[in-house]
Design a protein around this motif. Sequence first.
Motif, mmCIF file in Angstrom:
data_model
loop_
_atom_site.group_PDB
_atom_site.id
_atom_site.type_symbol
_atom_site.label_atom_id
_atom_site.label_comp_id
_atom_site.label_asym_id
_atom_site.label_seq_id
_atom_site.Cartn_x
_atom_site.Cartn_y
_atom_site.Cartn_z
ATOM 1 N N VAL A 82 0.839 -1.205 0.000
ATOM 2 C CA VAL A 82 0.000 0.000 0.000
ATOM 3 C C VAL A 82 0.875 1.257 0.000
ATOM 4 C CG1 VAL A 82 -1.668 1.307 1.362
ATOM 5 C CG2 VAL A 82 -1.966 -1.152 1.039
ATOM 6 N N GLN A 83 1.939 1.219 0.784
ATOM 7 C CA GLN A 83 2.851 2.373 0.803
ATOM 8 C C GLN A 83 3.533 2.543 -0.537
ATOM 9 O OE1 GLN A 83 3.636 4.297 3.627
ATOM 10 N NE2 GLN A 83 3.435 2.995 5.427
ATOM 11 N N PHE A 84 3.911 1.426 -1.127
ATOM 12 C CA PHE A 84 4.601 1.483 -2.419
ATOM 13 C C PHE A 84 3.675 2.042 -3.493
ATOM 14 C CE2 PHE A 84 6.628 0.079 -6.281
ATOM 15 C CZ PHE A 84 7.982 0.045 -5.987
ATOM 16 N N ILE A 85 2.415 1.632 -3.462
ATOM 17 C CA ILE A 85 1.445 2.151 -4.433
ATOM 18 C C ILE A 85 1.368 3.673 -4.329
ATOM 19 C CG2 ILE A 85 -1.034 2.271 -4.963
ATOM 20 C CD1 ILE A 85 -1.174 -0.738 -4.204
ATOM 21 N N ALA A 86 1.429 4.176 -3.111
ATOM 22 C CA ALA A 86 1.263 5.614 -2.898
ATOM 23 C C ALA A 86 2.536 6.405 -3.192
ATOM 24 C CB ALA A 86 0.810 5.869 -1.461
ATOM 25 N N THR A 87 3.704 5.787 -3.003
ATOM 26 C CA THR A 87 4.943 6.579 -3.019
ATOM 27 C C THR A 87 6.004 6.064 -3.985
ATOM 28 O OG1 THR A 87 5.994 5.251 -1.292
ATOM 29 C CG2 THR A 87 4.606 7.070 -0.553
ATOM 30 N N ASP A 88 5.788 4.912 -4.604
ATOM 31 C CA ASP A 88 6.793 4.259 -5.473
ATOM 32 C C ASP A 88 8.006 3.756 -4.700
ATOM 33 O OD1 ASP A 88 5.088 5.245 -7.352
ATOM 34 O OD2 ASP A 88 6.635 6.022 -8.681
ATOM 35 N N ARG A 89 7.937 3.798 -3.406
ATOM 36 C CA ARG A 89 9.084 3.383 -2.591
ATOM 37 C C ARG A 89 8.593 2.472 -1.489
ATOM 38 N NH1 ARG A 89 12.642 7.750 -3.682
ATOM 39 N NH2 ARG A 89 12.647 7.630 -5.944
ATOM 40 N N LEU A 90 9.491 1.599 -1.071
ATOM 41 C CA LEU A 90 9.206 0.764 0.081
ATOM 42 C C LEU A 90 9.824 1.458 1.292
ATOM 43 C CD1 LEU A 90 7.749 -1.943 0.258
ATOM 44 C CD2 LEU A 90 9.970 -3.072 0.045
ATOM 45 N N PRO A 91 9.058 1.681 2.341
ATOM 46 C CA PRO A 91 9.648 2.319 3.521
ATOM 47 C C PRO A 91 10.842 1.495 4.018
ATOM 48 C CG PRO A 91 7.269 2.107 3.754
ATOM 49 C CD PRO A 91 7.647 1.346 2.521
ATOM 50 N N ALA A 92 11.829 2.187 4.554
ATOM 51 C CA ALA A 92 13.066 1.520 4.954
ATOM 52 C C ALA A 92 12.814 0.367 5.922
ATOM 53 C CB ALA A 92 14.008 2.543 5.583
ATOM 54 N N ASP A 93 11.794 0.507 6.765
ATOM 55 C CA ASP A 93 11.566 -0.517 7.785
ATOM 56 C C ASP A 93 10.567 -1.591 7.321
ATOM 57 O OD1 ASP A 93 9.348 1.067 7.711
ATOM 58 O OD2 ASP A 93 9.144 1.265 9.885
ATOM 59 N N ALA A 94 10.149 -1.547 6.061
ATOM 60 C CA ALA A 94 9.166 -2.532 5.592
ATOM 61 C C ALA A 94 9.848 -3.878 5.328
ATOM 62 C CB ALA A 94 8.500 -2.022 4.315
ATOM 63 N N ARG A 95 9.204 -4.952 5.766
ATOM 64 C CA ARG A 95 9.758 -6.285 5.521
ATOM 65 C C ARG A 95 9.707 -6.585 4.034
ATOM 66 N NH1 ARG A 95 9.896 -9.906 9.650
ATOM 67 N NH2 ARG A 95 11.295 -10.987 8.241
ATOM 68 N N ARG A 96 10.696 -7.308 3.550
ATOM 69 C CA ARG A 96 10.759 -7.660 2.130
ATOM 70 C C ARG A 96 11.542 -8.957 1.972
ATOM 71 N NH1 ARG A 96 13.502 -2.270 0.895
ATOM 72 N NH2 ARG A 96 12.475 -1.873 2.846
ATOM 73 N N TRP A 97 11.151 -9.724 0.990
ATOM 74 C CA TRP A 97 11.833 -10.982 0.695
ATOM 75 C C TRP A 97 12.064 -11.027 -0.813
ATOM 76 C CZ3 TRP A 97 7.654 -10.243 3.825
ATOM 77 C CH2 TRP A 97 7.806 -10.582 5.183
ATOM 78 N N ILE A 98 13.319 -11.119 -1.215
ATOM 79 C CA ILE A 98 13.614 -11.181 -2.651
ATOM 80 C C ILE A 98 13.039 -12.475 -3.221
ATOM 81 C CG2 ILE A 98 15.450 -11.368 -4.371
ATOM 82 C CD1 ILE A 98 17.176 -9.632 -2.578
ATOM 83 N N VAL A 99 12.321 -12.352 -4.338
ATOM 84 C CA VAL A 99 11.722 -13.526 -4.972
ATOM 85 C C VAL A 99 12.801 -14.237 -5.784
ATOM 86 C CG1 VAL A 99 9.987 -14.338 -6.588
ATOM 87 C CG2 VAL A 99 9.467 -12.416 -5.071
ATOM 88 N N ARG A 100 13.223 -15.399 -5.314
ATOM 89 C CA ARG A 100 14.287 -16.118 -6.009
ATOM 90 C C ARG A 100 13.762 -17.381 -6.680
ATOM 91 N NH1 ARG A 100 18.843 -13.598 -4.441
ATOM 92 N NH2 ARG A 100 18.944 -12.793 -2.307
ATOM 93 N N ASP A 101 12.749 -17.991 -6.116
ATOM 94 C CA ASP A 101 12.252 -19.241 -6.694
ATOM 95 C C ASP A 101 11.325 -18.916 -7.858
ATOM 96 O OD1 ASP A 101 10.560 -18.058 -4.811
ATOM 97 O OD2 ASP A 101 9.317 -19.862 -4.740
ATOM 98 N N SER A 102 11.314 -19.810 -8.830
ATOM 99 C CA SER A 102 10.486 -19.598 -10.006
ATOM 100 C C SER A 102 10.123 -20.936 -10.600
ATOM 101 C CB SER A 102 11.235 -18.763 -11.039
ATOM 102 O OG SER A 102 10.489 -18.692 -12.234
ATOM 103 N N LYS A 103 8.922 -21.011 -11.167
ATOM 104 C CA LYS A 103 8.517 -22.216 -11.885
ATOM 105 C C LYS A 103 8.947 -22.150 -13.346
ATOM 106 C CE LYS A 103 4.493 -23.472 -9.084
ATOM 107 N NZ LYS A 103 3.773 -22.339 -8.469
ATOM 108 N N CYS A 104 9.553 -21.056 -13.740
ATOM 109 C CA CYS A 104 10.028 -20.917 -15.122
ATOM 110 C C CYS A 104 11.164 -21.900 -15.373
ATOM 111 C CB CYS A 104 10.515 -19.497 -15.376
ATOM 112 S SG CYS A 104 11.356 -19.273 -16.954
ATOM 113 N N ARG A 105 11.009 -22.729 -16.413
ATOM 114 C CA ARG A 105 12.072 -23.641 -16.821
ATOM 115 C C ARG A 105 12.414 -23.407 -18.288
ATOM 116 N NH1 ARG A 105 12.190 -23.723 -12.257
ATOM 117 N NH2 ARG A 105 11.834 -25.376 -10.743
ATOM 118 N N CYS A 106 12.194 -22.187 -18.724
ATOM 119 C CA CYS A 106 12.303 -21.892 -20.160
ATOM 120 C C CYS A 106 13.739 -21.871 -20.662
ATOM 121 C CB CYS A 106 11.634 -20.559 -20.462
ATOM 122 S SG CYS A 106 9.888 -20.536 -20.023
#
Length: 170
Positions: A82-106
């Motif tokens: 919601v914050q990102f939608i409003a500001t284009d930024r993730l607040p410094a203290d917002a939790r985040r997890w880099i998406v590394r897994d993928s079902k893409c086998r292309c």
Amino acid sequence: MNVPLPTSLEDLAVEMTRHGWEVSWQRDHGTARVEGSRRGGAAVMATARYTLEKGWVTRFYVIESVVDGGTDWLRVRRSGLVQFIATDRLPADARRWIVRDSKCRCRKHSQATQWRALHLLAGIQLDRLNSMGTEQERRVYRCRHDARRWHLTSQDERTPSPWQGAAAAL
Ligand SMILES: [Zn+2]
């Protein structure tokens, strides 16, 4: 900052529209996804999947613009989205997890968003003015196995993509 929390994907779509994101939807049996994209390559996504055990399970993702250094999709909490939608930024203290897994086998190179893929395609097509003869990528498409990956191809479109949305504005 105090941004009220939307309670559904519809509400998130309203928020995206309100803040000028280009919004698109995909709905299927038991799944739904709403996305917003912006010039510059920033994108937001909320997905919902229905399971018998848990009911609707929702997940939220953001990726910063190229200028802001966004290279990977990040899974975030709803409040972060919601914050990102409003500001284009993730607040410094917002939790985040880099998406590394993928079902893409292309086994193909991929870009994280349509905007990035279109930019790469445009760059390749410019390069080609100087060097003729190699296989010619001519369009981008969303990976069938991973909504957060886009590939380039030299093939014409065979079957229309199930994805409904406006083409990203360059
Ligand atoms: Zn793929």
